[in-house]
Design an enzyme around this catalytic site. Sequence first.
Site, PDB file in Angstrom:
ATOM      1  N   ASP A 105       0.865  -1.167   0.000  1.00 31.29           N
ATOM      2  CA  ASP A 105       0.000   0.000   0.000  1.00 31.29           C
ATOM      3  C   ASP A 105       0.912   1.231   0.000  1.00 31.29           C
ATOM      4  OD1 ASP A 105      -2.338   1.662   0.421  1.00 31.29           O
ATOM      5  OD2 ASP A 105      -1.750   1.753   2.528  1.00 31.29           O
TER       6      ASP A 105
ATOM      7  N   ASP B 256       0.001   5.171   0.982  1.00 31.25           N
ATOM      8  CA  ASP B 256      -0.159   6.068   2.130  1.00 31.25           C
ATOM      9  C   ASP B 256      -0.226   5.269   3.427  1.00 31.25           C
ATOM     10  OD1 ASP B 256      -1.148   8.954   0.866  1.00 31.25           O
ATOM     11  OD2 ASP B 256      -1.774   7.232  -0.334  1.00 31.25           O
TER      12      ASP B 256
END
Length: 218
Positions: free
Chosen positions: A8, A10
Amino acid sequence: MISAILFDFDGTLADTAPDLGHALNRQRINRKLDPLPIEQIRIHASAGARGLLGVGFNIGPEDPGYIDMRDEFLEFYTQRLCHETRLFPGISELIDSLDAQALPWGIVTNKPSRFTHPLIELLGLKHRVTCVVCGDETSHTKPHPEPLLLASEKISVFPAECIYLGDDLRDVKASLAAGMEPVIARYGYLGDSQPPETWGADHIIDHPQELLAYILAK
């Protein structure tokens, strides 16, 4: 056997909360409201504009004026995309180790491509990452498995041979639905849902370097 790592963005690969928070607080200051402390903003940073406008103004997509507020937030964010954004401590070393072992790695994020790709370049990852799947490149976003399945197709690795490292419940749900192994980054934002121990992943790490040890032990 683990043949690839997907991240991922952020809250997992990069700490983007300071620049996202600056955009939100700029909106608040323009409306004569006090800025929010970054720690209050941080836990919502993985939820994008919707989550941040929720904590900043208690509004959602169903509210009048939300679209204008969202567009203003994104414009402010564009103007200050990578002033304080940094890779999390230990991520650079982890990537070095993955590259040294010829383990491909990629990024799967709900963040739109107009922000993701410039950030990847500014953070010095453009020529190192094997694949990138952004939130506007598939019909569905996480927690739907489609983005993760597209990433595994791009790197030609079976989903069952991929680890997906994320910091949000939606990351675990997407991983399990895609047939990948979820690992939770407890050093990330984590949102305000139930504790990560209840999300359904078998492994949680407190520092990026722990992921390499986990891979080598499998």
